[in-house]
Design a protein around this motif. Sequence first.
Motif, PDB file in Angstrom:
ATOM      1  N   MET A 104       0.706  -1.519   0.014  1.00 42.91           N
ATOM      2  CA  MET A 104      -0.128   0.024  -0.112  1.00 42.91           C
ATOM      3  C   MET A 104       1.194   1.159   0.335  1.00 42.91           C
ATOM      4  O   MET A 104       0.887   2.411   1.108  1.00 42.91           O
ATOM      5  CB  MET A 104      -1.395  -0.002   1.527  1.00 42.91           C
ATOM      6  N   ASP A 105       1.744   1.761  -1.307  1.00 45.75           N
ATOM      7  CA  ASP A 105       2.404   2.225  -0.978  1.00 45.75           C
ATOM      8  C   ASP A 105       1.895   4.026  -1.582  1.00 45.75           C
ATOM      9  O   ASP A 105       2.333   4.545  -1.978  1.00 45.75           O
ATOM     10  CB  ASP A 105       3.736   2.173  -1.696  1.00 45.75           C
ATOM     11  N   GLU A 106       0.357   3.918  -2.539  1.00 44.84           N
ATOM     12  CA  GLU A 106      -0.127   4.073  -2.900  1.00 44.84           C
ATOM     13  C   GLU A 106      -0.989   5.730  -1.935  1.00 44.84           C
ATOM     14  O   GLU A 106      -1.408   5.575  -1.010  1.00 44.84           O
ATOM     15  CB  GLU A 106      -0.645   4.166  -4.052  1.00 44.84           C
ATOM     16  N   LEU A 107      -0.608   7.145  -2.246  1.00 50.46           N
ATOM     17  CA  LEU A 107      -1.273   7.685  -1.572  1.00 50.46           C
ATOM     18  C   LEU A 107      -2.440   7.869  -1.467  1.00 50.46           C
ATOM     19  O   LEU A 107      -2.510   8.379  -2.797  1.00 50.46           O
ATOM     20  CB  LEU A 107      -0.252   8.702  -1.031  1.00 50.46           C
ATOM     21  N   LYS A 108      -3.766   8.500  -0.856  1.00 49.51           N
ATOM     22  CA  LYS A 108      -4.956   9.048  -1.144  1.00 49.51           C
ATOM     23  C   LYS A 108      -4.908  10.011  -1.710  1.00 49.51           C
ATOM     24  O   LYS A 108      -4.153  11.452  -0.274  1.00 49.51           O
ATOM     25  CB  LYS A 108      -5.686   8.348  -0.073  1.00 49.51           C
ATOM     26  N   SER A 109      -5.774  10.867  -1.705  1.00 45.21           N
ATOM     27  CA  SER A 109      -5.220  12.315  -1.745  1.00 45.21           C
ATOM     28  C   SER A 109      -5.972  13.259  -0.394  1.00 45.21           C
ATOM     29  O   SER A 109      -6.713  12.477   0.500  1.00 45.21           O
ATOM     30  CB  SER A 109      -6.156  12.851  -2.823  1.00 45.21           C
ATOM     31  N   VAL A 147      -2.430  15.682  -3.288  1.00 43.68           N
ATOM     32  CA  VAL A 147      -2.065  14.579  -3.416  1.00 43.68           C
ATOM     33  C   VAL A 147      -0.795  15.623  -2.662  1.00 43.68           C
ATOM     34  O   VAL A 147      -0.304  16.431  -2.789  1.00 43.68           O
ATOM     35  CB  VAL A 147      -1.008  14.591  -5.206  1.00 43.68           C
ATOM     36  N   LYS A 168       6.432   3.185   4.815  1.00 42.45           N
ATOM     37  CA  LYS A 168       5.173   2.365   4.553  1.00 42.45           C
ATOM     38  C   LYS A 168       4.259   2.930   5.928  1.00 42.45           C
ATOM     39  O   LYS A 168       2.687   3.114   5.169  1.00 42.45           O
ATOM     40  CB  LYS A 168       5.010   1.707   4.785  1.00 42.45           C
ATOM     41  N   ILE A 185       2.185   6.079   5.072  1.00 41.65           N
ATOM     42  CA  ILE A 185       1.100   6.243   4.894  1.00 41.65           C
ATOM     43  C   ILE A 185       0.750   5.654   4.710  1.00 41.65           C
ATOM     44  O   ILE A 185      -1.347   5.689   3.880  1.00 41.65           O
ATOM     45  CB  ILE A 185       2.642   5.355   2.971  1.00 41.65           C
ATOM     46  N   GLU A 186       0.557   4.893   4.988  1.00 45.61           N
ATOM     47  CA  GLU A 186      -0.756   3.859   5.674  1.00 45.61           C
ATOM     48  C   GLU A 186      -1.794   4.772   7.040  1.00 45.61           C
ATOM     49  O   GLU A 186      -3.126   4.465   6.717  1.00 45.61           O
ATOM     50  CB  GLU A 186      -0.136   2.559   6.577  1.00 45.61           C
ATOM     51  N   ASN A 228      -3.419   7.134   4.895  1.00 47.45           N
ATOM     52  CA  ASN A 228      -5.041   6.480   4.185  1.00 47.45           C
ATOM     53  C   ASN A 228      -5.894   6.201   4.914  1.00 47.45           C
ATOM     54  O   ASN A 228      -6.733   6.045   4.415  1.00 47.45           O
ATOM     55  CB  ASN A 228      -4.070   5.740   3.692  1.00 47.45           C
TER      56      ASN A 228
END
Length: 72
Positions: free
Chosen positions: A1-6, A13, A54, A57-58, A61
Amino acid sequence: MDELKSCPWCGEVPKVSKYEPLYRPGVKFFYVKCRNRKCPMAHVQTYASRGRKKDAIEWWNTRWEENDERSK
């Protein structure tokens, strides 16, 4: 889950940054914050206490609505 939510407030972003305090050599902290300076979240940083990117980021998110028992 390395993709950041806005950002949940403005939709921008966010940015992941690393912080290495001078008083604790070798220790790293990662934090996430909104890039929009006019957003209330621009002044809030989500830190990863163990210095793991991570985790920061978690935590960023995670949304309140996802954890609220009343919303189920």
